[in-house]
Design an enzyme around this catalytic site. Structure first.
Site, short mmCIF file in Angstrom:
data_model
loop_
_atom_site.label_atom_id
_atom_site.label_comp_id
_atom_site.label_asym_id
_atom_site.label_seq_id
_atom_site.Cartn_x
_atom_site.Cartn_y
_atom_site.Cartn_z
N ARG A 14 0.85 -1.21 0.00
CA ARG A 14 0.00 0.00 0.00
C ARG A 14 0.88 1.26 0.00
O ARG A 14 0.96 1.97 -1.01
CB ARG A 14 -0.95 -0.04 1.21
CG ARG A 14 -2.09 0.94 1.15
CD ARG A 14 -1.72 2.36 1.55
NE ARG A 14 -1.14 2.47 2.88
CZ ARG A 14 -0.56 3.56 3.35
NH1 ARG A 14 -0.49 4.66 2.61
NH2 ARG A 14 -0.01 3.57 4.56
N ASP A 15 1.58 1.53 1.10
CA ASP A 15 2.35 2.78 1.18
C ASP A 15 3.50 2.75 0.17
O ASP A 15 3.86 3.77 -0.42
CB ASP A 15 2.91 2.96 2.59
CG ASP A 15 3.15 4.41 2.97
OD1 ASP A 15 2.96 5.29 2.11
OD2 ASP A 15 3.52 4.67 4.12
N HIS A 207 5.22 4.48 12.64
CA HIS A 207 5.27 4.40 11.18
C HIS A 207 6.34 5.39 10.70
O HIS A 207 6.06 6.58 10.53
CB HIS A 207 3.87 4.77 10.65
CG HIS A 207 3.70 4.75 9.17
ND1 HIS A 207 3.06 3.74 8.50
CD2 HIS A 207 4.06 5.64 8.22
CE1 HIS A 207 3.02 4.01 7.21
NE2 HIS A 207 3.63 5.16 7.00
N HIS A 209 9.25 6.79 8.10
CA HIS A 209 9.88 6.83 6.78
C HIS A 209 11.35 7.16 7.02
O HIS A 209 11.72 7.74 8.03
CB HIS A 209 9.17 7.88 5.90
CG HIS A 209 7.83 7.43 5.42
ND1 HIS A 209 7.59 7.03 4.11
CD2 HIS A 209 6.64 7.29 6.06
CE1 HIS A 209 6.32 6.67 3.99
NE2 HIS A 209 5.72 6.82 5.15
N CYS A 240 9.59 8.83 -3.70
CA CYS A 240 10.18 9.10 -4.99
C CYS A 240 11.65 9.44 -4.74
O CYS A 240 11.94 10.33 -3.94
CB CYS A 240 9.47 10.27 -5.65
SG CYS A 240 10.36 10.88 -7.09
N ASN A 249 9.32 3.84 3.39
CA ASN A 249 9.22 3.54 4.81
C ASN A 249 10.49 2.83 5.26
O ASN A 249 11.27 2.34 4.45
CB ASN A 249 8.06 2.58 5.05
CG ASN A 249 6.73 3.18 4.72
OD1 ASN A 249 6.39 3.33 3.55
ND2 ASN A 249 5.97 3.53 5.73
P1 HMG Z 1 -12.73 15.03 -2.61
O1 HMG Z 1 -12.34 15.44 -3.96
O2 HMG Z 1 -12.94 16.07 -1.55
O3 HMG Z 1 -13.98 14.04 -2.73
O4 HMG Z 1 -11.64 14.00 -2.11
P2 HMG Z 1 -15.52 14.28 -2.49
O5 HMG Z 1 -15.87 13.70 -1.15
O6 HMG Z 1 -15.86 15.71 -2.76
O7 HMG Z 1 -16.11 13.36 -3.66
C1 HMG Z 1 -15.83 13.67 -5.03
C2 HMG Z 1 -16.04 12.46 -5.90
O8 HMG Z 1 -15.16 11.41 -5.52
C3 HMG Z 1 -17.43 11.88 -5.83
O9 HMG Z 1 -17.73 11.39 -7.14
C4 HMG Z 1 -17.27 10.72 -4.90
O10 HMG Z 1 -18.21 9.69 -5.09
C5 HMG Z 1 -15.89 10.23 -5.28
P3 HMG Z 1 -18.69 12.19 -8.12
O11 HMG Z 1 -19.97 12.26 -7.34
O12 HMG Z 1 -18.05 13.54 -8.29
O13 HMG Z 1 -18.69 11.31 -9.33
N1 HMG Z 1 -15.28 9.51 -4.16
C6 HMG Z 1 -14.79 8.26 -4.19
N2 HMG Z 1 -14.66 7.36 -5.18
C7 HMG Z 1 -14.12 6.18 -4.85
N3 HMG Z 1 -13.70 5.85 -3.63
C8 HMG Z 1 -13.79 6.73 -2.62
C9 HMG Z 1 -14.35 7.99 -2.90
N4 HMG Z 1 -14.57 9.08 -2.14
C10 HMG Z 1 -15.14 9.99 -2.92
N5 HMG Z 1 -13.36 6.40 -1.39
C11 HMG Z 1 -11.03 12.08 -0.81
C12 HMG Z 1 -11.72 13.42 -0.81
C13 HMG Z 1 -10.87 11.66 0.62
C14 HMG Z 1 -11.92 11.08 -1.55
C15 HMG Z 1 -9.68 12.20 -1.53
O14 HMG Z 1 -8.98 13.26 -0.96
C16 HMG Z 1 -8.86 10.97 -1.47
O15 HMG Z 1 -9.16 9.94 -2.04
N6 HMG Z 1 -7.69 11.03 -0.75
C17 HMG Z 1 -6.85 9.89 -0.57
C18 HMG Z 1 -5.41 10.31 -0.49
C19 HMG Z 1 -4.54 9.11 -0.19
O16 HMG Z 1 -4.89 7.97 -0.41
N7 HMG Z 1 -3.32 9.38 0.36
C20 HMG Z 1 -2.38 8.37 0.68
C21 HMG Z 1 -2.72 7.61 1.91
S1 HMG Z 1 -2.25 8.47 3.41
C22 HMG Z 1 -0.58 8.09 3.62
O17 HMG Z 1 0.06 7.57 2.75
C23 HMG Z 1 0.06 8.38 4.96
C24 HMG Z 1 0.31 7.12 5.78
O18 HMG Z 1 1.18 6.23 5.10
C25 HMG Z 1 0.93 7.48 7.14
C26 HMG Z 1 2.14 8.43 7.00
O19 HMG Z 1 3.16 8.05 6.40
O20 HMG Z 1 1.99 9.55 7.51
C27 HMG Z 1 -1.02 6.38 6.05
MG MG Z 2 3.38 6.37 5.15
#
Ligand code: HMG
Ligand code: MG
Length: 299
Positions: A14-15, A207, A209, A240, A249
């Protein structure tokens, strides 16, 4: 003292893969997860049910998850940012989900298009519905030490969001050093503050990195403070190589090497794991950044 056993929460699929430039074919991801399980990893974060435009690398979650259905006794948590994500995960029979909050406003905006509190409000129904369905819920918290826009992050700011995630009903927390700037003293200070706040250490994972090469030192500091859940990524996947604020990580192999030397049990077969990461590096077309993988596989 140090714990006799550490639970590794493997995040490479995933990450790691979410940060790859290219999209890895679904079948290769499935083979990767199976090989990680064969190497003894018992918690393997499989994918994310996020918006496919935000993370195209994981847009195949619906195709991948069913290919992992034969894995018995392995936890396969998935990330869900909102109810839409939870619905997708529930439809596929996921048993463990993770929400992911931010300690800083800048990253909440960049990662979730929300303020910190708006993101918490988005997670609230996700966590309560997940618990009604008897799922295990992890609460990630990003930018616990430093933020690329805001600099060092005050401990009290982090503690507040940790409290909110636990009060919401998260079973465990994962403290993210998203850009890898933490050092062991800072880790100790945060864990001490959380303990003073009454947060049980057995519900806190770390967690790290490895941007500045501190991930192992930070892990050791966390273990000395009673932490027994450590996130790591096979082969040190992720990030990257050209972006200065984000690398992979902590490599799972580097972690296992250190823990073996300390006599701490992980259940992981280091030879099998390194061979898996060497294979994955071949798929990605570049050597693993993990020192341990390179040493053990002569890459
Ligand atoms: P948004 O643009 O504000 O979405 O994004 P929205 O709520 O306004 O919805 C817009 C559209 O997206 C809608 O579709 C929703 O249905 C669709 P439309 O009606 O326009 O056709 N939608 C979805 N579709 C599929 N699956 C969903 C979903 N949600 C909405 N779940 C949102 C808000 C949260 C969705 C967006 O910002 C997002 O997906 N962010 C994810 C970012 C991400 O994955 N980042 C990486 C993970 S975090 C990380 O890596 C850190 C970690 O490792 C710890 C660390 O290292 O710190 C965990
Ligand atoms: Mg992470």
């Amino acid at each position: 003292g140090l714990p006799p056993r550490v639970r590794i929460h493997e995040v490479g699929a995933r990450d790691g893969l979410q940060n790859e430039k290219g999209v890895v074919p679904t079948e290769i991801k499935a083979e990767f997860v199976h090989r990680l399980a064969d190497a003894g990893l018992a918690t393997i974060e499989a994918t994310s049910f996020v918006h496919p435009k935000w993370v195209p690398q994981l847009a195949d979650a619906e195709q991948l998850f069913p290919l992992l259905g034969d894995l018995q006794g392995v936890h396969l948590p998935v990330l869900v940012p909102n109810e839409r994500g939870l619905d997708r995960a529930l439809a596929l029979g996921a048993h463990r989900v993770a929400v992911f909050a931010s300690a800083t406003e800048s990253f909440a905006k960049a990662n979730l298009n929300r303020t910190v509190d708006e993101a918490l409000a988005m997670f609230d129904p996700v966590v309560s519905r997940a618990r009604e369905s008897e799922l295990h819920v992890r609460g990630y918290l990003s930018m616990c030490f430093g933020d690329p826009w805001e600099g060092p992050v005050p401990v009290a700011q982090v503690v507040r969001v940790c409290r909110a995630l636990l009060d919401m009903g998260c079973d465990e927390l994962s403290l993210g050093d998203t850009i890898g700037v933490a050092t062991p003293g800072h880790v100790g200070a945060l864990l001490t503050a959380l303990a003073e706040e009454g947060v049980p250490t057995d519900r806190v994972g770390v967690h790290f990195h490895d941007t500045y090469g501190q991930a192992l030192a930070n892990t050791l500091a966390a273990l000395q403070h009673g932490v027994t859940t450590v996130d790591a990524s096979a082969g040190g996947l992720g990030g990257c190589p050209y972006a200065k604020s984000a690398t992979g990580n902590l490599a799972t192999e580097d972690l296992v090497w250190m823990l073996q030397g300390l006599g701490i049990d992980t259940g992981v077969d280091l030879g099998r794991l390194s061979a898996t990461s060497a294979w994955m590096a071949g798929q990605l077309g570049r050597p693993s950044p993990s020192r341990t993988v390179r040493a053990l596989t002569h890459q």
